[in-house]
Design a protein around this motif. Structure first.
Motif, mmCIF file in Angstrom:
data_model
loop_
_atom_site.group_PDB
_atom_site.id
_atom_site.type_symbol
_atom_site.label_atom_id
_atom_site.label_comp_id
_atom_site.label_asym_id
_atom_site.label_seq_id
_atom_site.Cartn_x
_atom_site.Cartn_y
_atom_site.Cartn_z
ATOM 1 N N LEU A 1 -1.043 22.692 -30.997
ATOM 2 C CA LEU A 1 -0.446 21.988 -29.863
ATOM 3 C C LEU A 1 -1.432 20.998 -29.272
ATOM 4 C CD1 LEU A 1 1.127 25.102 -28.133
ATOM 5 C CD2 LEU A 1 2.302 23.421 -29.558
ATOM 6 N N SER A 2 -0.874 19.906 -28.786
ATOM 7 C CA SER A 2 -1.741 18.951 -28.107
ATOM 8 C C SER A 2 -1.326 18.847 -26.648
ATOM 9 C CB SER A 2 -1.665 17.592 -28.805
ATOM 10 O OG SER A 2 -0.312 17.231 -28.949
ATOM 11 N N GLU A 3 -2.224 18.303 -25.847
ATOM 12 C CA GLU A 3 -2.008 18.150 -24.412
ATOM 13 C C GLU A 3 -0.681 17.429 -24.147
ATOM 14 O OE1 GLU A 3 -4.062 19.134 -21.848
ATOM 15 O OE2 GLU A 3 -2.853 18.205 -20.284
ATOM 16 N N GLY A 4 0.143 18.016 -23.297
ATOM 17 C CA GLY A 4 1.395 17.370 -22.907
ATOM 18 C C GLY A 4 2.572 17.649 -23.829
ATOM 19 N N GLU A 5 2.309 18.286 -24.940
ATOM 20 C CA GLU A 5 3.396 18.575 -25.875
ATOM 21 C C GLU A 5 4.340 19.616 -25.269
ATOM 22 O OE1 GLU A 5 1.954 19.526 -29.753
ATOM 23 O OE2 GLU A 5 3.871 20.367 -30.430
ATOM 24 N N ILE A 6 5.651 19.356 -25.405
ATOM 25 C CA ILE A 6 6.604 20.296 -24.811
ATOM 26 C C ILE A 6 6.873 21.451 -25.767
ATOM 27 C CG2 ILE A 6 8.993 20.552 -24.008
ATOM 28 C CD1 ILE A 6 8.725 17.763 -22.827
ATOM 29 N N VAL A 7 6.818 22.656 -25.213
ATOM 30 C CA VAL A 7 7.025 23.856 -26.030
ATOM 31 C C VAL A 7 8.104 24.723 -25.381
ATOM 32 C CG1 VAL A 7 4.679 23.955 -26.936
ATOM 33 C CG2 VAL A 7 5.215 25.087 -24.763
ATOM 34 N N ALA A 8 8.635 25.629 -26.183
ATOM 35 C CA ALA A 8 9.538 26.638 -25.643
ATOM 36 C C ALA A 8 8.711 27.872 -25.325
ATOM 37 C CB ALA A 8 10.603 26.977 -26.671
ATOM 38 N N VAL A 9 8.863 28.364 -24.107
ATOM 39 C CA VAL A 9 8.164 29.576 -23.706
ATOM 40 C C VAL A 9 9.215 30.642 -23.452
ATOM 41 C CG1 VAL A 9 6.625 30.622 -22.018
ATOM 42 C CG2 VAL A 9 6.356 28.219 -22.609
ATOM 43 N N SER A 10 9.152 31.749 -24.191
ATOM 44 C CA SER A 10 10.158 32.788 -24.019
ATOM 45 C C SER A 10 9.505 34.098 -23.631
ATOM 46 C CB SER A 10 10.930 33.035 -25.319
ATOM 47 O OG SER A 10 10.907 31.911 -26.132
ATOM 48 N N SER A 11 10.238 34.845 -22.812
ATOM 49 C CA SER A 11 9.858 36.220 -22.545
ATOM 50 C C SER A 11 11.038 37.092 -22.947
ATOM 51 C CB SER A 11 9.536 36.415 -21.064
ATOM 52 O OG SER A 11 10.738 36.468 -20.314
ATOM 53 N N ARG A 12 10.949 38.358 -22.666
ATOM 54 C CA ARG A 12 12.053 39.245 -23.020
ATOM 55 C C ARG A 12 13.284 38.967 -22.173
ATOM 56 N NH1 ARG A 12 7.370 42.695 -23.445
ATOM 57 N NH2 ARG A 12 7.019 43.133 -25.644
ATOM 58 N N ARG A 13 13.130 38.111 -21.159
ATOM 59 C CA ARG A 13 14.249 37.843 -20.257
ATOM 60 C C ARG A 13 14.811 36.438 -20.323
ATOM 61 N NH1 ARG A 13 10.959 41.316 -19.037
ATOM 62 N NH2 ARG A 13 9.382 39.688 -18.850
#
Lengths: 544, 332, 625
Positions: A467-479
């Motif tokens: 990943l690079s600075e500013g790159e959009i990612v999906a962040v998931s938790s169990r909820r």
């Protein structure tokens, strides 16, 4: 602590103590002016230790930073205690004279060896030992904490673990010695002082205390239930069970601030009736049946607040509230009137004088004195009393005045939202310097420091995921799942991520709403998450 | 910490202008002068900062001392004999005011013109002001290499205003180099150290590292530098814009002390309002939570009060709600 | 500290330069490249990290010497390593004339434009360089450049220069008798022009005390120094103990030679008495007063004497550590002192157990970087501590709160080298030399228009005329027009005053000062007005800028002298002269330190004693040309 809930010391003392421990507190950013006092202490020669998973701005000032694993504070506290005992650095005289349950406590910490603590906390044994010795040997030492301690499933146990250390070394009840929660919001302390706790009346008088109840019942001409009311989390549980169907919400934005946002919204939407009284159309207000426009308390009305050093301070009206916005007190009185109780049109001073007549710890704080003395610290029982610089000096009286202070054995337990192969990172949350809570207030000024909400991760983590600075990612938790850009920050290490909840990103979609059974606070500080790289094309779908 | 508890401090007796006075040991000459109501001009002095005694406008004549001494920082000693209005004192004060008046824009310094009049300063003696420096020229000045003037015009610190963020502006044409902002940004309060004095001599200036703009610097926008600036060189954008538009009017302003609505520290804010609008926020220096210093939220985070959603204000957010008209059923 | 840095990072070259002087970092947190596992759960910063600030100047020097200038990335790296806010590091670095913040050619020839060189014709040299080699002002680009410089302390070999070549093997060398041709050769890459300290003009005179080893004893050999009687005084100091040394020092009535003439014994006693620890001794070798070069010659030619004297001081006043702060423009003296310190350590003359007598003491050499003000003792402390070289207000005095705010002896080089003889032969014997209020011998820097410029040692009491004659007098057919005593911060003597005795009292009588011992002789060919204009420009350049009287006063004084010299006045000559007097008065009365307090003294004495600017008329009354 040992009765009334408030920090034991005043800010002035932190300037003249010998050792300061900030535990789960990034005061540099979250309590900047308190940190000015810490800095004065440092310039006067005090040592600073900071315990925080992140190497925060505060930690960068520290003589020693202990980068604990999230939620391992009890293990650390117990290991420090064991180390103090092993080297015979405890204050035996104080323990014998002023405390209870020492033996039980001593046994409970026995298994927390340095090696065991290193395994759990991640902190090198030498660093733990160093802090144990520095704390025990300092003549004066203060421990201060914030939400890094209290937003855990075992929050109260963590606080108790810290208090045990103060008792063990006799670092309470003396000038420059004590244990202090730094209040996250401007009148958390005042709310507690006034009895906004499910089983307390003004001045921390217990609803279980018949005499106290009777005093209030007489003054208010009503009956007070001895039963404990509901904590916030219990209210949501009661909504779930259909037991609570109407809500009057004053200046609170639970849609953004509650853990497990999906559940919170569902339950609030399911209410039969919700009244929101606020200065702006918050996300919660949008769900309300009725919105009552309120004055901005701090500048459009008169009254008092209490700060983290127990100082009751005057709030003054400088400008008129706009439009139909009204003083909270007026609104409440009007509602009372509709409910059949005519309180007239009390001024802030009238209400305060009633507090003074019912709460002994506030009795000496006339408006006149508050004005003259820039506020007063409770307890202040009469008008000749200067207010209390620090609490619990009674523990040093010989014999001890009042009840002795008990040790409570506490045990470490891992954060509930466990990290596993599917959710390998631990997300912790907090605030930044220029922003505040859900952003209702701070969203409106042009802070040059502000950047978009981001998932902060270490350089190592970024490299691992490519990943690079500013790159959009999906962040998931169990909820749930959110989409955020990445910010790389070397204050973090592998496996640890950080976010705030100041902005539009609904961070609390991810968090777990399991609460500490003793305080009702959710474990905002520990959420197992996963980061997924997303292709450029899928961004459009990122409208969770 | 200034003077120790007067209850315990020894008293020291000294003479000021042939009047005898007792003050606690550890007091400064300035404190003794003020106790006697001797009108003593100061510029770089402020109660909540360590005295740097750089401006020298407060100098007094101390018997036995070869040079004049700064009242703001010199501690009293028993038996001192001090003159505050001797010829030497008057000349030095006159010249300090004249030097500043001829090299800096002092138009917003409170009390400056009265003191100039009092001491007979005439900044015009040095000739017309030299042309203002171009942007960045003074920032790039090299120590030990001034461009010698032919003396026909008077060198000044005039230069364009620096506007690089939305919260405050820096007009170093107004800077008398009193060091207060550096102290407030540094050890005396904020400990951020975003600015320092750079360069040397007349080219000395307040600067970030390599004169980078504030958003690239360590600045955290606590505004404590603005709070201590005596000349208006550092100014809230809100004030700067109103002055620019000609709407700033201190006669129409009201202010009162209240408590910040953000974290739980409990900082006293002095809220200044004009026409029922907040125009700036300061903090009283004698307040022992803040000592006059704030953070970005307390200092600048008040706009939300003035940016209310009209639908909420009308009580119309989710349907018409005016409390006076709402009938709430009494509990059963 | 929660420091913030710009994006700029250091080059490997810059990093190597810094690491070479600071050593490897003990934590990767301080290098900006934390390695994940080793330090991800703990860090030490705090007081220890913040206490390294005094290494800032050495680190800046390291980069400047290797790279030629200091980039944003290099400054960031230094700041990280030393836990210094970059804005402060920049504020400190930009205080010094020898540091550049834009790419600068590696080869720089500094050419003196100051008084002694001017007296022997450097104006013509500079004019020629301006024609042939550029403006002599800071600039970027190119392989080499020349820069005008204030006095380089080589006045006996005027015109003077200094060649600095940055690189992996940096090269600094003093240049004597500079010509445009020499400068051109240096700019084109020639090195090693040959500079070796020559014997002093009085060489062989048996009455020499302070100079007796200069030009006679190998300054690179500790054995030679001992063979010439070196370190006998230290041995005696051990024998008579601290109290004994203090007694001899007091009896000697030695007065400080740095300009302030404070009794040295009293200073040492005051530090010895201070209960606060540690104690320091600082040798002020920042000899920058225009016309002064005696300390340079001592350090180049007799460095062990300085070490011995400082060690005796350490014994007497229980100093834990010593520093020699030498001006940045003295490359040879720097090398000689460094070598002497190493040799002394190797021979057990410095270290944990000096001469086997249980004394623990060491000395570190620190270099200034082009700032006259750092010769002021409190500025020197600030500079050494890694702050801007701005003076502190006194009181408190250095003996109470000096270096690192601890009790400190600060003595000039010349003062210190008197010490061994005092200890060896007794204070009374010393006090018998010279005259009552001025005991011992004194070094004078005789320069300008004399036949044999150089450093001269005479007992107090000799007259000015005798000194000038000792130096061969002015050239045949010429006459003395004026003598500048004490340097730019000093005062002029007229030809009528040459019989004044060179004592503290004798100088007071003619409203002059011994100051740093400068005797700069100007014959009738010298344009004294131009000298005054230069003095004013010097103070404008060298004012630190901290206090208003000096910061603005030095500018207004320079502007006014420019008007006087050009005969283009703003008002009547009387008005301009009284304005000049008032400028002088506020600088003298209200400045923080000696620089501002004396910035007008030469100008004022010239105006009072010499008939200058006499035909100055207001500009609007002059006939158009």
């Amino acid at each position: 602590m040992f009765g009334a809930g408030g920090g034991t010391n005043s800010y002035e003392e932190v300037e003249h103590t010998d050792l300061i421990v900030l535990w789960g507190s990034n005061a540099r950013e979250t309590h900047p002016i308190f940190f000015h006092h810490v800095l004065k202490g440092i310039h006067n020669g005090a040592k600073l230790y900071v315990i925080d998973p992140r190497r925060t701005a505060s930690a960068q000032w520290a003589d020693g930073w202990l980068g604990v694993n999230v939620g391992s504070d009890i293990a650390l506290a117990n290991a420090i205690a064991r180390e103090i005992l092993v080297d015979g650095l405890e204050n035996r005289t104080f323990i014998d004279r002023a405390t209870l349950n020492f033996e039980e406590y001593r046994k409970s910490v026995e298994r927390y060896t340095l090696d065991y603590a290193q395994e759990i906390t991640g902190v090198p044994a030498a660093a733990i030992r160093e802090l144990a010795h520095a704390y025990a040997r300092a003549d004066r030492a203060m421990i201060c904490w914030t939400l890094g301690i209290t937003e855990h499933h075992n929050a109260v146990d963590s606080v108790v673990g810290i208090i045990n250390l103060a008792l063990l070394t006799g670092k309470v009840g003396r000038y420059g010695c004590g244990v202090n929660p730094l209040r996250g919001q401007n009148n958390v302390q005042g709310g507690g002082d006034m009895g906004a706790i499910p089983d307390r009346l003004a001045g921390f008088q217990s609803t279980a205390d018949a005499a106290a109840r009777e005093k209030f019942e007489k003054a208010w001409n009503c009956t007070i239930s001895p039963e404990r009311g509901k904590r916030l989390n219990e209210m949501f549980d009661a909504m779930e069970e259909g037991e609570l169907t109407a809500l009057y919400c004053i200046g609170e934005n639970p849609v953004v601030s509650e853990a497990d946002r999906h559940r919170a919204v569902r339950l609030l939407e399911g209410l039969e009736h919700m009244v929101v009284q606020d200065i702006s159309l918050t996300q919660t207000a949008r769900l309300a049946s009725v919105v009552l426009p309120a004055a901005a308390g701090w500048v459009e009305s008169d009254g008092t607040v209490t700060n983290s050093e127990r100082r009751v301070q005057r709030v003054r009206k400088v400008i008129e509230p706009p439009g139909n916005a009204r003083d909270d007190m007026w609104i409440v009185a009007q509602i009372a009137k509709r409910l059949g109780r005519d309180w007239g049109s009390p001024t802030a001073q009238d209400v305060w004088d009633e507090v003074r007549s019912l709460s002994p710890m506030h009795a000496g704080m006339s408006y006149e004195r508050l004005e003259q003395l820039n506020g007063l610290r409770w307890p202040c029982p009469d008008e000749n009393d200067p207010g209390a610089l620090f609490l619990h000096g009674r523990l040093w009286a010989d014999p001890v005045e009042g009840p002795k202070a008990p040790f409570h054995a506490v045990e470490y337990s891992a954060p509930l939202d466990a990290v596993d192969a599917q959710f390998p990172l631990l997300l912790t949350t907090g605030r930044r310097l220029d922003s505040y809570n859900s952003g209702v207030a701070t969203g409106e000024y042009s802070s040059p420091l502000r950047r978009v909400e981001a998932l902060e991760i270490s350089p190592e983590e970024a490299a691992r995921h490519g990943l690079s600075e500013g790159e959009i990612v999906a962040v998931s938790s169990r909820r749930g799942k959110v989409f955020v850009p990445v910010h790389i920050d070397r204050a973090l290490r592998e496996g640890l991520a950080f976010m705030t909840f100041h902005f539009d990103v609904p961070t609390n979609v991810l968090t777990l709403d399991t609460v500490d059974p003793k305080s009702g606070t959710a474990e905002f500080k520990a959420t197992a998450i996963r980061i997924d790289k997303i292709g450029a094309g899928s961004l459009a779908a990122a409208g969770d | 910490m200034s003077v120790s508890d007067p209850g315990f401090a020894r008293q020291v007796t000294l003479q000021i202008d042939e009047r005898s006075i007792d003050v606690p040991e550890g007091s400064t000459i300035l404190e003794a002068c003020r106790a006697l109501a001797v009108d003593t001009p100061t510029l770089c002095y402020l109660e909540n900062l360590t005295p740097v005694n750089a401006c020298r406008v407060c100098v007094v004549e101390l018997e036995g001392s070869r040079t004049l001494v700064p009242a703001c920082s010199r501690k009293v000693e028993g038996g001192m004999k001090i003159k505050t209005d001797s010829e030497r004192v008057r000349t030095s004060r006159k010249m300090v005011l004249e030097f500043l008046g001829s090299s800096v824009d002092v138009s917003l310094v409170s009390d400056f013109s009265r003191q100039m009049q009092r001491y007979g300063s005439n900044p015009k003696r040095y000739g017309d002001a030299a042309k203002p420096a171009l942007a960045g020229t003074r920032d790039g000045a090299v120590a030990g290499h001034h461009h010698a003037s032919d003396g026909q015009t008077a060198s000044t610190v005039a230069q364009p205003v620096k506007i690089d963020n939305e919260l405050y502006v820096r007009d170093y044409s107004k800077c008398i180099l009193c060091y207060k902002c550096v102290e407030a940004c540094g050890t005396d309060a904020q400990n951020t150290f975003a600015i320092a004095v750079a360069g040397r001599g007349f080219d000395a200036r307040i600067s970030t590292e390599f004169a980078v703009e504030l958003p690239d610097s360590a600045c955290v926008y606590c505004g404590n530098c603005i709070g201590v600036c005596p000349t208006g060189a550092l100014m809230f954008s809100s004030e700067y814009e109103m002055r620019d538009a000609g709407t700033w009017d201190e006669n129409k302003q009201v202010s009162a002390d209240t408590i910040c609505s953000y974290c739980g520290v409990g900082c006293t804010l002095t809220v200044h309002a004009q026409d029922n609008k907040i125009v700036k926020v300061t903090s009283p220096a004698d307040q022992d939570v803040t000592h006059g210093h704030l953070c970005i939220k307390g200092r600048f985070g008040w706009q939300f009060v003035q940016q209310r959603d009209p639908s909420v204000l009308d009580g119309l957010a989710n349907g018409p709600v005016v409390l006076d008209d709402v009938e709430v059923p009494a509990p059963a | 500290m929660d420091l913030h840095y710009t994006q700029a990072t250091e080059t490997p070259h810059e990093r190597a330069a810094v690491d070479a002087v600071l050593g490897p970092a003990d934590s990767t947190w301080s290098t900006g490249d934390r390695r994940a596992e080793t330090e991800s759960h703990s860090a030490h910063a705090g007081h220890a990290a913040r206490s390294q600030r005094d290494r800032l100047l050495p680190a800046l020097h390291a980069v400047a010497r290797r790279i030629g200038w200091i980039s944003e990335g290099a400054l960031n790296y230094i700041s990280r390593r030393l836990t210094i806010p970059p804005a402060e590091a920049y504020g400190v670095a930009s205080f010094y004339a020898l540091f550049a913040f834009e790419p600068r050619p590696k080869t720089v020839v500094h050419v003196c434009e100051d008084l002694a060189c001017k007296a022997v014709g450097s104006d013509a040299l500079i004019a020629e360089l301006e024609r042939t080699a550029g403006p002599g002002e800071p600039q970027c680009g190119g392989a080499s450049m020349w820069l005008r410089s204030p006095c380089l302390g080589l006045c006996e070999r005027a015109p003077a220069g200094l060649l600095t070549v940055a690189g992996d093997e940096p090269h600094d060398e003093p240049l004597e008798f500079v010509t445009a041709l020499r400068v051109a050769a240096a700019l084109e890459g020639k090195r090693d022009f040959g500079f070796a300290p020559t014997q002093p003009p009085q060489h062989g005179d048996p009455s020499l005390r302070l100079l007796r080893r200069v030009g006679t004893v190998d300054p690179a050999s500790l054995d030679a120094y001992r063979a010439a009687g070196g370190f006998r005084a230290l041995r005696r100091a051990f024998d008579i103990g601290a109290l004994g040394v203090l007694r001899e020092m007091t009896a000697s009535k030695l007065m400080g030679r740095g300009g302030a003439a404070f009794p040295t014994g009293r200073k040492w006693e005051a530090v010895a008495r201070e209960p606060e620890r540690p104690h320091f001794i600082v040798c002020n070798a920042d000899e920058s007063e225009p016309g002064t070069f005696k300390d340079r010659i001592i350090m180049e030619s007799d460095p062990f004497a300085l070490i011995e004297a400082m060690t005796i001081a350490a014994l007497a006043a229980t100093c834990d550590f010593g520093y020699i702060y030498i001006r940045g423009e003295y490359p040879l003296a720097t090398r000689r002192i460094e070598h002497a310190l190493e040799a002394a350590r190797a021979h057990g003359m410095l270290g944990d157990d000096i001469m086997g007598r249980g004394l623990r003491f060491d000395i570190e050499l620190r270099r200034g970087a082009g700032a006259y003000i750092c010769g002021e003792e409190t500025s020197l402390f600030n500079s050494l501590e890694g702050y801007r070289g701005e003076p502190r207000n006194k009181p408190p005095f250095p003996v109470q709160k000096g270096l690192f705010r601890k009790p400190t002896i600060v003595n000039n080089v010349e003062t210190l080298i008197n010490v061994p003889d005092i200890v060896l032969h007794g204070g009374d014997a010393y006090a018998a030399i010279g005259v009552a209020d001025s005991t011992g011998t004194k070094l004078f820097c005789v320069c300008g228009n004399v036949a044999k410029p150089g450093v001269y040692e005479v007992a107090f009491g000799a007259t000015l005329r005798e000194l000038i004659e000792l130096a061969g007098g002015v050239a045949a057919g010429h006459r003395v027009q004026a003598v500048l005593l004490g340097g730019a911060a000093g005062a002029f003597a007229t030809p009528d005053e040459l019989d004044a005795p060179l004592t503290f009292a004798g100088m007071r009588a003619i409203k002059a000062t011994l100051g740093s011992g400068v005797i700069m002789v100007f014959d009738e060919t010298v344009d004294l007005e131009a000298m005054l204009v230069r003095i004013a420009a010097f103070f404008r350049d060298e004012s630190c800028g901290q206090c208003v009287p000096c910061r603005v006063g030095t500018v207004r004084q320079q502007e006014l002298l420019a008007r006087l010299a050009a005969r283009r006045l703003h008002g009547s000559p009387d008005e301009e002269r009284s304005l000049l007097a008032e400028i002088g008065q506020v600088m003298r009365d209200a400045s923080i330190c000696g620089l501002g307090q004396t910035a007008s003294s030469a100008v004022e004495s010239a105006l009072a004693k010499l008939n200058l600017f006499s035909s100055a008329v207001p500009v609007d009354e002059r006939t158009p040309v």
